[in-house]
Design a protein around this motif. Structure first.
Motif, PDB file in Angstrom:
ATOM      1  N   GLY A  59      -7.135  -0.630   0.024  1.00 49.58           N
ATOM      2  CA  GLY A  59      -7.742  -0.605  -1.294  1.00 49.58           C
ATOM      3  C   GLY A  59      -7.439  -1.847  -2.121  1.00 49.58           C
ATOM      4  O   GLY A  59      -8.285  -2.328  -2.873  1.00 49.58           O
ATOM      5  N   ASP A 160     -11.836   0.703 -10.122  1.00 43.52           N
ATOM      6  CA  ASP A 160     -10.795   0.997  -9.140  1.00 43.52           C
ATOM      7  C   ASP A 160     -10.952   2.485  -8.846  1.00 43.52           C
ATOM      8  O   ASP A 160     -10.504   3.338  -9.607  1.00 43.52           O
ATOM      9  CB  ASP A 160      -9.396   0.693  -9.695  1.00 43.52           C
ATOM     10  CG  ASP A 160      -8.297   1.027  -8.688  1.00 43.52           C
ATOM     11  OD1 ASP A 160      -8.558   1.810  -7.764  1.00 43.52           O
ATOM     12  OD2 ASP A 160      -7.167   0.506  -8.855  1.00 43.52           O
ATOM     13  N   GLN A 163      -8.600   6.523  -6.475  1.00 48.65           N
ATOM     14  CA  GLN A 163      -8.196   7.922  -6.647  1.00 48.65           C
ATOM     15  C   GLN A 163      -9.407   8.776  -7.028  1.00 48.65           C
ATOM     16  O   GLN A 163      -9.239   9.908  -7.477  1.00 48.65           O
ATOM     17  CB  GLN A 163      -7.097   8.027  -7.722  1.00 48.65           C
ATOM     18  CG  GLN A 163      -5.841   7.249  -7.351  1.00 48.65           C
ATOM     19  CD  GLN A 163      -4.673   7.451  -8.309  1.00 48.65           C
ATOM     20  OE1 GLN A 163      -4.736   8.245  -9.228  1.00 48.65           O
ATOM     21  NE2 GLN A 163      -3.587   6.724  -8.068  1.00 48.65           N
ATOM     22  N   SER A 185      -9.667   3.159  -1.714  1.00 48.51           N
ATOM     23  CA  SER A 185      -8.582   3.158  -0.735  1.00 48.51           C
ATOM     24  C   SER A 185      -8.684   4.432   0.097  1.00 48.51           C
ATOM     25  O   SER A 185      -9.038   5.488  -0.434  1.00 48.51           O
ATOM     26  CB  SER A 185      -7.232   3.141  -1.445  1.00 48.51           C
ATOM     27  OG  SER A 185      -6.191   3.499  -0.539  1.00 48.51           O
ATOM     28  N   LYS A 190      -4.883   9.901  -0.158  1.00 54.77           N
ATOM     29  CA  LYS A 190      -6.041   9.946  -1.075  1.00 54.77           C
ATOM     30  C   LYS A 190      -6.955  11.117  -0.708  1.00 54.77           C
ATOM     31  O   LYS A 190      -6.854  11.670   0.382  1.00 54.77           O
ATOM     32  CB  LYS A 190      -6.822   8.630  -0.997  1.00 54.77           C
ATOM     33  CG  LYS A 190      -5.986   7.372  -1.122  1.00 54.77           C
ATOM     34  CD  LYS A 190      -5.463   7.079  -2.520  1.00 54.77           C
ATOM     35  CE  LYS A 190      -4.719   5.748  -2.503  1.00 54.77           C
ATOM     36  NZ  LYS A 190      -4.139   5.345  -3.754  1.00 54.77           N
TER      37      LYS A 190
HETATM   38  C1  LIG Z   1      -3.900   3.648  -3.704  1.00 55.07           C
HETATM   39  C2  LIG Z   1      -4.362   2.826  -4.829  1.00 55.07           C
HETATM   40  C3  LIG Z   1      -4.692   1.471  -4.702  1.00 55.07           C
HETATM   41  C4  LIG Z   1      -4.398   0.662  -3.488  1.00 55.07           C
HETATM   42  O1  LIG Z   1      -4.836   1.146  -2.294  1.00 55.07           O
HETATM   43  P1  LIG Z   1      -4.109   0.703  -0.931  1.00 55.07           P
HETATM   44  O2  LIG Z   1      -5.041   1.207   0.107  1.00 55.07           O
HETATM   45  O3  LIG Z   1      -2.767   1.340  -0.902  1.00 55.07           O
HETATM   46  O4  LIG Z   1      -4.035  -0.786  -0.938  1.00 55.07           O
HETATM   47  C5  LIG Z   1      -5.239   0.823  -5.785  1.00 55.07           C
HETATM   48  N1  LIG Z   1      -5.411   1.430  -6.958  1.00 55.07           N
HETATM   49  C6  LIG Z   1      -5.097   2.731  -7.134  1.00 55.07           C
HETATM   50  C7  LIG Z   1      -5.343   3.354  -8.464  1.00 55.07           C
HETATM   51  C8  LIG Z   1      -4.538   3.462  -6.087  1.00 55.07           C
HETATM   52  O5  LIG Z   1      -4.213   4.736  -6.299  1.00 55.07           O
END
Ligand SMILES: *Cc1c(COP(=O)(O)O)cnc(C)c1O
Length: 366
Positions: A59, A160, A163, A185, A190
């Motif tokens: 992510g 983003d 979640q 992500s 998740k």
């Molecule tokens: C999990 C997460 C990320 C990053 O994802 P990864 O796959 O661990 O790099 C970014 N932003 C939020 C809000 C997250 O919960």
């Protein structure tokens, strides 16, 4: 013991199907950017309602490559300011920094755990070029207000959505399709989780999608022909195969989470616990069920004594992290209060109704 989250239980449902798909993957002899990544990208774009999806290794890279892509397109340049809520998970801010842009932290408010919209507008100046809303804990950001501000000031909106898989706006649009581009992500915890790392970008912008699909693979437009200075951030083929098994159940899993949330919200009656606000529509997918409590240490100890797992998302606000000493002089009282008081209680599509009974009882007796 009711663990905070039982990932094995979530994935055990797919045991036979995973084995089958793994065997097909193994036998294919094709292990990087193969048929599963391509098919998953189509299926996930289709799910989100966007024209394009590009798989990435995680992510963080999804978010970063969106920003890098907009730099190549001339929409962003080094040092441009990107607004982000000061209570976000650290990855959002790291992505902005890694792309050579300047994160500007904006105070949060505790009803949606999102931007304080007055502070957001006040933070906009000539250097501001983008807003990065985070659908924190699974609750959609107030996208209508954010998009209106962005339109007024000609800013990019990059979700983003790490979640927010499947969270739906009042107008029926899904997370990932509510701004110019979105980063997801598929980290195992998740709502749509792989069995390792994974991520994706969704967008309706064909040029951006095309650039990111190159950037994630050394900037190559075809084998050994490199248009850009890219990175190695490909969604893994076997993770894509597993994600394809799980995607068809995402809505049903989210519905189960909402049912549990509904029970917590109606059955937990304890003045010491501040429950999250939810309008009982699709805007929340309850990635986490986060309550606020003043004496958090005592509460967590109590929960542990009663054999119920809890976690803190997150204990230290980004501006007080050592990694971000540059923000150390800043003060965000609402954000600091959030980080001091939040605690997440068990939330999973696999929680049984007896387990929810027990959790409610223990919470009410606190
Ligand atoms: C999990 C997460 C990320 C990053 O994802 P990864 O796959 O661990 O790099 C970014 N932003 C939020 C809000 C997250 O919960």
């Amino acid at each position: 013991m009711i663990p905070f989250l039982d990932l094995h239980k979530i994935n055990a449902r797919y045991d036979a199907e995973f084995q089958k798909r793994f065997k097909a993957f193994l036998d294919s002899g094709y292990y990087i950017l193969g048929t599963n990544v391509k098919a998953f990208e189509e299926e996930f774009a289709n799910y989100c309602g966007t024209k394009f999806c590009v798989g990435t290794a995680n992510g963080l890279d999804a978010l970063r490559l969106i920003l890098e892509g907009y730099k190549i397109l001339g929409r962003l340049k080094d040092g441009d300011e990107v607004l982000v809520a000061s209570n976000t998970y650290i990855a959002t801010i790291i992505a902005i920094k890694q792309a050579g842009l300047t994160p500007v932290l904006v105070e949060a408010e505790a009803s949606l755990f999102n931007f304080d919209l007055t502070a957001l507008e006040a933070a906009i100046n000539k250097k501001t070029k983008a807003i990065m809303p985070v659908h924190l804990y699974g609750q959609l950001s107030p996208m209508d207000e954010i998009n209106a501000l962005a339109k007024k000031h000609n800013l990019l909106v990059i979700e983003d959505a790490a979640q927010g898989h499947g969270a739906k706006s009042a107008k029926g649009k899904l997370a990932g399709n509510l701004g110019d581009a979105a980063g997801f992500s598929f980290y195992p915890t998740k709502n749509l989780g792989a069995l390792g790392d994974g991520g994706a970008v969704t967008t309706n912008d064909e040029e951006l999608a095309s650039i990111i699909s190159k950037l994630r693979n050394y900037g190559a437009s075809s084998k050994y022909v490199n248009d850009y200075l890219g990175v190695n951030s490909r969604l893994d083929e076997v993770q894509a195969a597993f994600l394809r098994c799980k995607l068809p159940d995402l809505d049903a899993d989210n519905a189960k989470r909402r049912l549990i949330a509904k029970r917590y919200l109606s059955e937990v009656k304890n003045q010491k616990l501040k429950l999250p606000i939810w309008d009982e529509v699709g805007s929340h997918i309850f990635h986490l069920f986060v309550v606020m409590v003043e004496d958090r240490d005592a509460f967590m100890k109590y929960m542990k004594q009663h054999e119920i797992g809890t976690l803190i998302h997150y204990p230290i606000p980004p501006h007080q992290q050592q990694a971000f000493a540059e923000f150390g002089h800043l003060s965000f009282p609402a954000t600091e209060k959030i980080h001091k008081e939040v605690v997440s209680i068990p939330m999973s599509p696999m929680l049984s109704s007896e387990e929810v009974d027990r959790i409610v009882e223990v919470l009410n007796n606190y």
